[in-house]
Write an enzyme that holds these catalytic residues in place. Structure first.
Site, mmCIF file in Angstrom:
data_model
loop_
_atom_site.group_PDB
_atom_site.id
_atom_site.type_symbol
_atom_site.label_atom_id
_atom_site.label_comp_id
_atom_site.label_asym_id
_atom_site.label_seq_id
_atom_site.Cartn_x
_atom_site.Cartn_y
_atom_site.Cartn_z
ATOM 1 N N TYR A 53 17.191 -35.637 19.760
ATOM 2 C CA TYR A 53 15.884 -36.303 19.869
ATOM 3 C C TYR A 53 14.944 -35.744 18.815
ATOM 4 C CZ TYR A 53 11.315 -37.581 21.761
ATOM 5 O OH TYR A 53 10.054 -38.078 21.914
ATOM 6 N N GLU A 95 9.171 -41.882 16.704
ATOM 7 C CA GLU A 95 10.111 -41.314 17.667
ATOM 8 C C GLU A 95 11.510 -41.871 17.400
ATOM 9 O OE1 GLU A 95 9.976 -42.663 21.759
ATOM 10 O OE2 GLU A 95 10.124 -40.614 22.478
#
Ligand code: GDP
Ligand code: MN
Length: 432
Positions: A153, A241
């Site tokens: 991530y 993101e």
């Protein structure tokens, strides 16, 4: 009056303004799903990324099943991944109104691509992040699928508490990052970036290492991280993101997903990007409100709230809850108000059939209360308002404003303060 809920709600609104992926705790009570900032679809974000040297898969975007088939053939890939394009995340685990499970599908057969696209396009996809009924899928991304050996991530966001950009990463990606933050906080790594100096090589290397990229992959990941940061700055993003920021068995670091949010204040210098906003996922009422420089947030109660400023909106919401009521919406009137805006605001508020009462809570700082009062009386007359109206005005020119309301002869209930206003609004709904 300073209740914890108000503080929580205020924080929620601030957090939503920045949309930090780790901090957004969706409030069950409020069901806030505002879309006040420009969001791009994944395919649009990925185009920006690939134009700036960030590695993404080859893809096409289609809006019919037949085009999906054509795209799959043209990609001529070992495997194809189909991805429903909606602004919400969690698509992988979503469900379509057609019955199809999963907003992300892998297949080797172009014919299956066509069948899947048929069950996606035109149907609603509901995920953890959408309203219950889901969001209608109009476009599907058809991309070359790559094998993934590891999912990490990575996000870069503007963080208020750091007064600048922060990188957030975890070797445990692909999954819901809020869950990782809750169960394994030690697996979340943060790195503050000096906006003047920019990202240092050592910072990119450190993050790559924290994400678990080893050997030659470490340099590749660091390079991708730097490119993502430079893109973040260049396009005035508030958040980039990538989840998963993945690794392939062939030794490639690839951005498999992309979510970019933008700073509305930068619209003047990001015209090309803002032109990509199709607003098609906005509630029509939000778009209508935006035309008059008003901000609308729909909720699921029955008391319409007409306020100025996000803080006052949250306090109003809070006090309605505390008195046993539920807000139907907020309409936030900004600073320099015109009488015509007040009229439009009432028109919008009353167009929502759930609304059984209206609570006006305006604090006249920059706003002149007399202008609001004139707007209110005009709107009441012209719209033949049928629901109870409770008004609390305070601040600049409040006495003149109260006179205007009193002399209007209209059935407007005045309130002395916020508490009084909430009680009266809740009571007016309860009576029905
Ligand atoms: P989200 O669920 O909305 O976040 O959509 P993602 O784009 O993140 O896709 C969900 C999941 O599908 C990812 O976490 C991956 O596990 C998987 N996925 C997406 N693209 C590919 C791909 O090209 N190959 C493989 N093997 N899996 C993929
Ligand atoms: Mn994802």
């Amino acid at each position: 009056m300073a209740s914890p809920l108000a503080a929580q709600a205020g924080k929620l609104l601030r957090d939503l303004a920045l949309r930090p992926p780790l901090l957004v705790a969706r409030s069950q009570a409020l069901q806030l799903t505002p879309r006040r900032w420009l969001n791009l679809q994944e395919y649009q974000s990925k185009k920006l990324m690939s134009d700036n040297g960030v590695k993404v898969q080859r893809f096409f975007v289609v809006d019919t099943a037949n085009e999906a088939l054509e795209a799959a053939k043209r990609l001529n890939a070992k495997e194809i991944v189909l991805k429903a394009q909606i602004l919400a995340g969690g698509r992988g685990k979503g469900v379509f109104s057609s019955g199809l499970k999963g907003g992300v599908h892998l297949t080797k057969d172009p014919k299956v691509v066509e069948q899947l696209a048929k069950q996606m396009i035109g149907y609603n996809l509901a995920t953890k992040q959408t309203p219950k009924e889901g969001v209608k899928v109009k476009k599907v991304m058809v991309a070359e699928a790559l094998d993934i050996s590891r999912e990490t991530y990575l996000a870069i966001l503007m963080d208020r508490s750091c007064n600048g950009p922060v990188m957030v990463g975890s070797p445990q990606g692909g999954v819901d990052i809020e869950e990782v933050a809750a169960s394994n906080p030690e697996l979340i790594f943060k790195e503050q970036i000096d906006i003047i100096e920019g990202i240092k090589d050592s910072q990119a290397q450190q993050m790559a290492e924290n994400l678990g990229f080893l050997g030659p992959l470490k340099n590749q990941a660091a390079d991708q991280i730097k490119k993502l940061y430079n893109l973040f700055l260049k396009i005035d993003a508030t958040q980039v993101e990538v989840n998963p920021f993945g690794e392939t068995p062939e030794g490639q670091v690839v951005c498999f997903d992309a979510k970019i949010n933008f700073d509305d204040n930068a619209e003047f210098r990001q015209k090309d990007i803002f032109a990509m906003d199709d607003k098609s996922e906005n509630e029509p009422i939000e778009n209508e409100a935006a035309r008059y420089d008003l901000k609308y947030i729909g909720l699921d109660g029955n008391i319409a709230c007409f306020v100025n400023g996000a803080g006052l909106a949250m306090a109003t919401c809070d006090i309605i809850f505390l008195n046993g009521g539920k807000p139907a919406n907020f309409l936030d009137l900004g600073g320099g108000v015109k009488e015509s805006q007040v009229y439009q605001a009432f028109k919008l508020l009353t167009s929502d059939p759930k609304v059984e009462a209206i609570l006006v809570n305006i604090f006249g700082g920059i706003v002149n209360c007399a202008i609001i009062a004139n707007g209110i009386t005009k709107a009441c007359r012209e719209l033949e308002l049928k629901v109870p109206l409770v008004v609390r005005l305070e601040g600049t020119n409040v006495h003149e404003a109260q006179n205007i309301l009193k002399c209007s002869g209209l059935p407007i209930t005045s309130a002395v303060d916020l508490e009084d206003a909430a009680k009266k609004a809740v009571a007016s709904v309860a009576k029905k």
